[in-house]
Design a protein around this motif. Sequence first.
Motif, short mmCIF file in Angstrom:
data_model
loop_
_atom_site.label_atom_id
_atom_site.label_comp_id
_atom_site.label_asym_id
_atom_site.label_seq_id
_atom_site.Cartn_x
_atom_site.Cartn_y
_atom_site.Cartn_z
N LEU A 97 3.49 11.37 0.21
CA LEU A 97 2.41 10.48 -0.18
C LEU A 97 2.72 9.91 -1.55
O LEU A 97 3.52 10.47 -2.31
N ASP A 98 2.12 8.76 -1.85
CA ASP A 98 2.35 8.11 -3.13
C ASP A 98 1.51 8.79 -4.21
O ASP A 98 0.50 9.44 -3.93
N ALA A 99 1.92 8.59 -5.47
CA ALA A 99 1.28 9.27 -6.59
C ALA A 99 0.16 8.46 -7.21
O ALA A 99 -0.43 8.89 -8.20
N ASP A 100 -0.17 7.30 -6.67
CA ASP A 100 -1.15 6.41 -7.31
C ASP A 100 -2.59 6.67 -6.85
O ASP A 100 -3.49 5.90 -7.20
N LEU A 101 -2.81 7.72 -6.06
CA LEU A 101 -4.14 8.11 -5.56
C LEU A 101 -4.69 7.16 -4.50
O LEU A 101 -5.82 7.36 -4.06
N GLN A 102 -3.92 6.17 -4.07
CA GLN A 102 -4.39 5.35 -2.96
C GLN A 102 -4.28 6.09 -1.64
O GLN A 102 -5.06 5.85 -0.72
N ASP A 103 -3.31 7.01 -1.54
CA ASP A 103 -3.22 7.90 -0.38
C ASP A 103 -4.10 9.12 -0.64
O ASP A 103 -4.07 9.71 -1.73
N ASP A 104 -4.89 9.51 0.34
CA ASP A 104 -5.83 10.61 0.20
C ASP A 104 -5.18 11.92 0.64
O ASP A 104 -4.87 12.10 1.82
N GLU A 125 3.07 7.15 -13.42
CA GLU A 125 1.74 7.43 -12.87
C GLU A 125 1.07 8.55 -13.65
O GLU A 125 0.37 9.40 -13.09
N ALA A 126 1.24 8.57 -14.99
CA ALA A 126 0.71 9.66 -15.81
C ALA A 126 -0.80 9.80 -15.67
O ALA A 126 -1.33 10.91 -15.63
N ALA A 127 -1.52 8.69 -15.58
CA ALA A 127 -2.98 8.75 -15.53
C ALA A 127 -3.51 9.40 -14.26
O ALA A 127 -4.56 10.04 -14.27
N SER A 128 -2.78 9.26 -13.17
CA SER A 128 -3.28 9.76 -11.89
C SER A 128 -2.77 11.16 -11.54
O SER A 128 -3.33 11.79 -10.64
N LEU A 129 -1.75 11.65 -12.22
CA LEU A 129 -1.12 12.91 -11.81
C LEU A 129 -2.06 14.12 -11.87
O LEU A 129 -2.07 14.92 -10.92
N PRO A 130 -2.84 14.32 -12.94
CA PRO A 130 -3.72 15.50 -12.94
C PRO A 130 -4.70 15.51 -11.78
O PRO A 130 -4.90 16.54 -11.13
N SER A 170 10.36 7.76 -15.03
CA SER A 170 9.11 7.37 -15.69
C SER A 170 9.30 7.32 -17.21
O SER A 170 10.05 8.11 -17.80
N THR A 171 8.55 6.41 -17.85
CA THR A 171 8.61 6.26 -19.30
C THR A 171 7.22 6.33 -19.94
O THR A 171 7.07 6.04 -21.12
N ASP A 172 6.21 6.71 -19.17
CA ASP A 172 4.83 6.68 -19.67
C ASP A 172 4.26 8.07 -19.95
O ASP A 172 3.04 8.21 -20.13
N GLY A 173 5.09 9.09 -19.97
CA GLY A 173 4.61 10.44 -20.18
C GLY A 173 4.42 11.25 -18.92
O GLY A 173 3.97 12.40 -18.98
N SER A 174 4.75 10.68 -17.77
CA SER A 174 4.61 11.42 -16.51
C SER A 174 5.45 12.68 -16.52
O SER A 174 5.05 13.72 -15.97
N THR A 175 6.64 12.62 -17.13
CA THR A 175 7.54 13.77 -17.12
C THR A 175 6.90 14.97 -17.80
O THR A 175 6.99 16.10 -17.29
#
Length: 334
Positions: free
Chosen positions: A115-122, A36-41, A67-72
Amino acid sequence: MTVPVTRHPSTGPKTPETTRALGPVDLSVVVPVYDEAASLPELYRELCEALQPLQLRSELIFVDDGSTDGSTAILQELFTGDPRVQVIEFRRNFGKSAALAAGFRAARGRWIVTLDADLQDDPHEIPRLLEALEQADLVSGWKTPRRDPWTKRFPSWVFNWLVRLLTGVHLHDVNCGLKAYRAEVVREIPLYGELHRFIPILAHARGFRVVELPVAHRPRRYGRSKYGPTRFARGLFDLLTVLFLIQYSPRPLHLFGWFGLAALGIGTTINAYLSVQWFLGHPIGHRPLLTLGVLLMTIGAQFFLTGLLAELITHSAPRQDYSIRQHWRHDDDG
């Protein structure tokens, strides 16, 4: 199992908000992360906005589930800049239940929010969850209206209906990632496999007060869903597991014993009847009924042995279904 732990001193600036993490903690926010690298910031920014007015000592625990997409790398940057942040990095992807279990184990707060990291949870729903927690032990979110395609909504509706029917716990959305707990709840609920879906059910079975709160739900903006078409089937298998845990986990012999007693009783009756026939001079060696009687007695004995083995397993040491590569956590002294 000994868990390797790496502790790094704080290197980021300490603002009045971030220093609240040092010392005793009131609130722990646990976030499982998988690609979820795109949503973390943006998630981190929204969490800071939501927590700032609460005036609570808080900590943010991100569990990187392979994670393998740079989330770490992004999580390491968040850790460096904020002493409230903990990062738990798994060696590979172990699943959401394992991620939550590790986060719960590391949490120090009196209250815990997930909460989930995908920004669907507010994250801005956190104050409402904590307010509802004053009258309950667990507050489960209910995503309404749900911003997912019908291919996810319909199976979820069927699944939640089955859960309500079979467990008697009337929740509209048992698997919502947005939940709030008192710390004692997560200390008692065993999590492995895919049991994270049923935490409210398991908590209710232990006598905790469970309530449901409608929460905002947002459409996915980044990445893709991690759940494929096999999710529904896995959920049904897990539902059977939960039903067993609720009714027979403390006494599995009571489940297997009934089957064993029935098989053993019928087999014994058949063989007693054949024994009388043999004493009366009638041959029984060629009769299929003899084979059935012996088979039922054997099966009955096996059910009893299975129940006894289950009793031993039930009282064995707790399991840990994940492996931690590193755990970044700031020392309490800052």
